[in-house]
Structure formats: C-alpha cells, structure tokens
Design a protein around this motif. Structure first.
Motif, PDB file in Angstrom:
ATOM      1  N   ASN A  86      12.711 -16.156   7.862  1.00 25.29           N
ATOM      2  CA  ASN A  86      11.965 -15.942   9.049  1.00 25.29           C
ATOM      3  C   ASN A  86      10.961 -14.556   9.237  1.00 25.29           C
ATOM      4  N   PHE A  87      11.184 -13.862   8.201  1.00 19.43           N
ATOM      5  CA  PHE A  87      10.216 -12.707   8.074  1.00 19.43           C
ATOM      6  C   PHE A  87       9.621 -12.574   6.979  1.00 19.43           C
ATOM      7  N   LEU A  88       8.357 -12.126   6.901  1.00 17.54           N
ATOM      8  CA  LEU A  88       7.886 -11.682   5.455  1.00 17.54           C
ATOM      9  C   LEU A  88       7.005 -10.328   5.689  1.00 17.54           C
ATOM     10  N   VAL A  89       7.583  -9.509   5.050  1.00 18.41           N
ATOM     11  CA  VAL A  89       6.792  -8.066   4.892  1.00 18.41           C
ATOM     12  C   VAL A  89       6.195  -7.915   3.569  1.00 18.41           C
ATOM     13  N   TYR A  90       4.884  -7.572   3.601  1.00 21.37           N
ATOM     14  CA  TYR A  90       4.122  -7.411   2.637  1.00 21.37           C
ATOM     15  C   TYR A  90       3.625  -5.867   2.448  1.00 21.37           C
ATOM     16  N   SER A  91       3.531  -5.469   1.272  1.00 21.66           N
ATOM     17  CA  SER A  91       2.927  -4.043   1.204  1.00 21.66           C
ATOM     18  C   SER A  91       2.199  -4.112  -0.171  1.00 21.66           C
ATOM     19  N   LYS A 125       9.705 -20.242   7.835  1.00 19.63           N
ATOM     20  CA  LYS A 125      10.600 -20.773   8.959  1.00 19.63           C
ATOM     21  C   LYS A 125       9.682 -20.918  10.174  1.00 19.63           C
ATOM     22  N   GLU A 126      10.185 -21.729  10.963  1.00 21.07           N
ATOM     23  CA  GLU A 126       9.377 -21.943  12.492  1.00 21.07           C
ATOM     24  C   GLU A 126       9.758 -20.541  13.221  1.00 21.07           C
ATOM     25  N   ASN A 127       8.711 -20.126  13.858  1.00 22.25           N
ATOM     26  CA  ASN A 127       8.875 -18.747  14.668  1.00 22.25           C
ATOM     27  C   ASN A 127       9.225 -17.944  14.009  1.00 22.25           C
ATOM     28  N   SER A 128       8.468 -17.553  12.944  1.00 23.87           N
ATOM     29  CA  SER A 128       8.653 -16.405  12.008  1.00 23.87           C
ATOM     30  C   SER A 128       7.654 -15.256  12.173  1.00 23.87           C
ATOM     31  N   GLU A 167      -0.624 -20.840  10.819  1.00 25.29           N
ATOM     32  CA  GLU A 167      -0.769 -22.074  10.596  1.00 25.29           C
ATOM     33  C   GLU A 167       0.309 -22.708   9.829  1.00 25.29           C
ATOM     34  N   ILE A 168       1.305 -21.714   9.189  1.00 18.63           N
ATOM     35  CA  ILE A 168       2.315 -21.994   8.293  1.00 18.63           C
ATOM     36  C   ILE A 168       3.756 -21.724   8.693  1.00 18.63           C
ATOM     37  N   GLY A 169       3.921 -21.341  10.099  1.00 24.96           N
ATOM     38  CA  GLY A 169       5.125 -21.279  10.667  1.00 24.96           C
ATOM     39  C   GLY A 169       5.421 -20.013  11.693  1.00 24.96           C
ATOM     40  N   ALA A 170       4.466 -18.943  11.304  1.00 23.49           N
ATOM     41  CA  ALA A 170       4.628 -17.731  11.864  1.00 23.49           C
ATOM     42  C   ALA A 170       4.362 -17.774  13.580  1.00 23.49           C
ATOM     43  N   VAL A 171       4.570 -16.963  14.344  1.00 19.68           N
ATOM     44  CA  VAL A 171       4.200 -16.892  15.594  1.00 19.68           C
ATOM     45  C   VAL A 171       3.900 -15.384  16.048  1.00 19.68           C
ATOM     46  N   GLY A 172       3.956 -14.685  15.004  1.00 24.99           N
ATOM     47  CA  GLY A 172       3.779 -13.179  15.229  1.00 24.99           C
ATOM     48  C   GLY A 172       3.368 -12.555  13.908  1.00 24.99           C
ATOM     49  N   GLY A 261      -0.097 -12.406  18.797  1.00 20.16           N
ATOM     50  CA  GLY A 261       1.295 -13.209  18.881  1.00 20.16           C
ATOM     51  C   GLY A 261       1.468 -13.310  20.419  1.00 20.16           C
ATOM     52  N   ASN A 262       2.726 -14.077  20.477  1.00 24.20           N
ATOM     53  CA  ASN A 262       3.213 -14.205  21.786  1.00 24.20           C
ATOM     54  C   ASN A 262       3.663 -13.126  22.161  1.00 24.20           C
ATOM     55  N   THR A 263       3.372 -12.374  23.591  1.00 22.64           N
ATOM     56  CA  THR A 263       3.670 -10.959  23.980  1.00 22.64           C
ATOM     57  C   THR A 263       5.268 -10.970  24.128  1.00 22.64           C
ATOM     58  N   THR A 264       5.727 -12.391  24.798  1.00 22.02           N
ATOM     59  CA  THR A 264       7.159 -12.305  24.939  1.00 22.02           C
ATOM     60  C   THR A 264       8.178 -12.543  23.651  1.00 22.02           C
ATOM     61  N   PHE A 265       7.639 -12.863  22.656  1.00 29.11           N
ATOM     62  CA  PHE A 265       8.380 -13.178  21.629  1.00 29.11           C
ATOM     63  C   PHE A 265       9.393 -12.194  21.122  1.00 29.11           C
ATOM     64  N   SER A 266      10.438 -12.496  20.673  1.00 25.66           N
ATOM     65  CA  SER A 266      11.506 -11.794  20.412  1.00 25.66           C
ATOM     66  C   SER A 266      12.522 -12.443  19.323  1.00 25.66           C
ATOM     67  N   ILE A 267      13.388 -11.697  18.983  1.00 26.11           N
ATOM     68  CA  ILE A 267      14.453 -11.961  17.663  1.00 26.11           C
ATOM     69  C   ILE A 267      15.070 -13.372  18.315  1.00 26.11           C
ATOM     70  N   LYS A 268      15.294 -13.376  19.969  1.00 23.77           N
ATOM     71  CA  LYS A 268      16.089 -14.464  20.477  1.00 23.77           C
ATOM     72  C   LYS A 268      15.442 -15.641  20.142  1.00 23.77           C
ATOM     73  N   ASP A 269      14.103 -15.830  19.885  1.00 19.63           N
ATOM     74  CA  ASP A 269      13.378 -17.051  19.713  1.00 19.63           C
ATOM     75  C   ASP A 269      13.365 -17.491  18.297  1.00 19.63           C
ATOM     76  N   MET A 270      13.957 -16.842  17.462  1.00 19.49           N
ATOM     77  CA  MET A 270      13.989 -17.260  16.041  1.00 19.49           C
ATOM     78  C   MET A 270      15.321 -18.458  16.062  1.00 19.49           C
ATOM     79  N   PRO A 271      14.941 -19.520  15.082  1.00 20.87           N
ATOM     80  CA  PRO A 271      15.878 -20.479  15.092  1.00 20.87           C
ATOM     81  C   PRO A 271      17.347 -19.861  14.602  1.00 20.87           C
ATOM     82  N   LYS A 272      18.156 -20.516  15.255  1.00 14.45           N
ATOM     83  CA  LYS A 272      19.749 -20.174  15.181  1.00 14.45           C
ATOM     84  C   LYS A 272      20.212 -20.809  13.936  1.00 14.45           C
TER      85      LYS A 272
END
Length: 272
Positions: A86-91, A125-128, A167-172, A261-272
C-alpha cells in the motif's frame, strides 16, 4: 470512605490510563510497505539509516515492511512483493528515463528502471501512496541545478515522476528533499490526516507554497509544490561516472516539497 487524597490518586490513575490508551498507535496490520534505497555512493549508509527511521513509523502501526537496500534493491525482487503493498517509499538517485528522456524512473539494481518499465512491470495495491525521499527532481529541484529552474520546469519534473504510479494503483504521490520530511509527513498521515493536510503541515514554516491546482494528467487530483527562497552558499556533492565532486555553490531558489493526489485521501481510504 475514601479521603480526598485517595480520590485524587484514583482520578490521576484513570486519566493516566486514558491518556496512555489514546497515545497508542492505530493498528494497520492489514497494510504493507515497500522501502527502497538505491545506491548513493558514500551517502548510502546515511540514506539507509534515514529509511530505517521511516520503517519504524510503519512498524509502530503494525504495517508490514519489505526492505530493499543498496545492492539488495533488485528490481526483479521488488516487483514480486509490490502488488501486496500500500506504500512505496524510494530514496535514491533521480533519473531521466521518463517518456522522451524526461524525468521518470528509479535507480535500482542491476540497471536503472525507466517509466516504461514501471508501467509494464510494477503493480501496487489499489489506493496506494508513493513517497520520494530526497530524490533529485522528485519535488522539482535537483542537486545539479545551478540556477532557479522556474516553476514550469519544476511542474514538469514532478508530473514526470508522479503520473506513472497513478496508472498502477497509486492515488497519492509525495516528495520531500528535507532529511526528516517524509518521516514527519508519515507520522501525520498515519495519525489520520489527509494527504493535503499532511503536505501543508510539512511545508510550514520552512517553505512557501507556490500554487495548488488540478493535476494536468488527471483533473480529479490536485498538485502543489513548495519552495525555499535560496541565498548564500551550500555544499554540492555530485558523481559523474563514479567520480565524486564537492564544491561550494550559490544556493538558488529550490523546489523541495510536492504532492499530487486527491486532497481528502487518507489512511482510511486504503483497502482493509
């Protein structure tokens, strides 16, 4: 009958228990994160330490963590676990392996990965949520910039990095070039703040928000970039074909934090 003192002690204990309960991090054990640190020459170890701090924020919330650091940041292994994340962090280093040689892609083993390859092979994942930590051009500016690149170029760079992930699942998408920027952003986001709220919190008081407007690739999303004014000098370290160069240079206006991203997107919007 209890004395006033014993009543006071009892009340204190109740308040302490309530405070302790509210302080507990929310359990998101159904979520997973993939953390990638590309090779960064003699800055690699420091980047790994920073990423481990970010990992601790996820772990505090029981979020599963997959670490791919330095020579273990192998693309073929990354794409095996990414569909569950649900998260991808790149450094790591920035790249100009985007469409038509523009900004895009990431630098991992054995070869840097282009935008085209990301679109073809990477899934989330969807909504990542995708986060870039101190990646050249990720929020606009690059370590190699000699002058103010201007907001037009900054926008193009952020767009080039961000849109493939949608295009591959992220919304933010969120990028921050400050050392603890992503860490602090995640603390807010995992505490329940929206993408925009966590972004705005991360920009103040260090930077100035340049704009907020619809994202050109998807008008249902907003995007914004925050800048620092520049001035004085800074130490710049660059590598060309493995050769390190350290120099003092004038500090231009820089574009250091961005979100799409969607301004209101939050952790609550990630798949349960």
């Amino acid at each position: 009958m209890p004395t006033n003192f014993s009543k006071l002690i009892s009340l204190y204990c109740v308040l302490f228990v309530l405070q302790f309960s509210f302080a507990q991090a929310t359990d998101y054990s159904n979520l997973q994160a993939i953390l990638i640190v590309g090779h960064q020459e003699d800055g690699t170890q420091s980047a790994i330490e920073d990423m481990d701090e970010i990992a601790s924020v996820f772990e505090e919330h029981k979020i599963g963590v997959h670490k791919f650091y330095d020579n273990e940041a192998v693309w073929s292994e990354i794409i095996k676990v990414s569909p569950e994340c649900n998260f991808l962090v790149y450094s790591g280093h920035g790249s100009t392996l985007g469409i038509d040689g523009k900004t895009g892609g990431i630098c991992v083993e054995p070869n840097s990965v282009s935008t085209a390859t990301i679109l073809k092979e990477l899934r989330l994942k969807e909504n990542s949520l995708v986060l870039f930590k101190s990646v050249c051009r990720g929020a606009g500016s690059s370590a190699s910039d000699n002058d103010d690149i201007g907001i037009k170029v900054a926008k193009e760079r952020v767009t080039g990095y961000a849109y493939p992930f949608f295009e591959i699942g992220a919304v933010g998408y969120y990028a921050n070039n400050f050392g603890s920027g992503v860490y602090n952003f995640l603390k807010d986001f995992l505490a329940g703040k929206t993408l925009k709220e966590a972004y705005v919190n991360s920009t103040s008081p260090w930077t100035t928000i340049e704009f907020e407007e619809p994202f050109p690739k998807d008008s249902t999303k907003s995007y914004s970039i925050a800048s620092t004014p520049g001035g004085g000098t800074s130490t710049r370290t660059t590598y060309t074909n493995g050769v390190k160069k350290v120099e003092k240079v004038p500090t231009p206006k820089e574009y250091e934090i961005a979100y799409v991203g969607n301004t209101t997107f939050s952790i609550k919007d990630m798949p349960k």
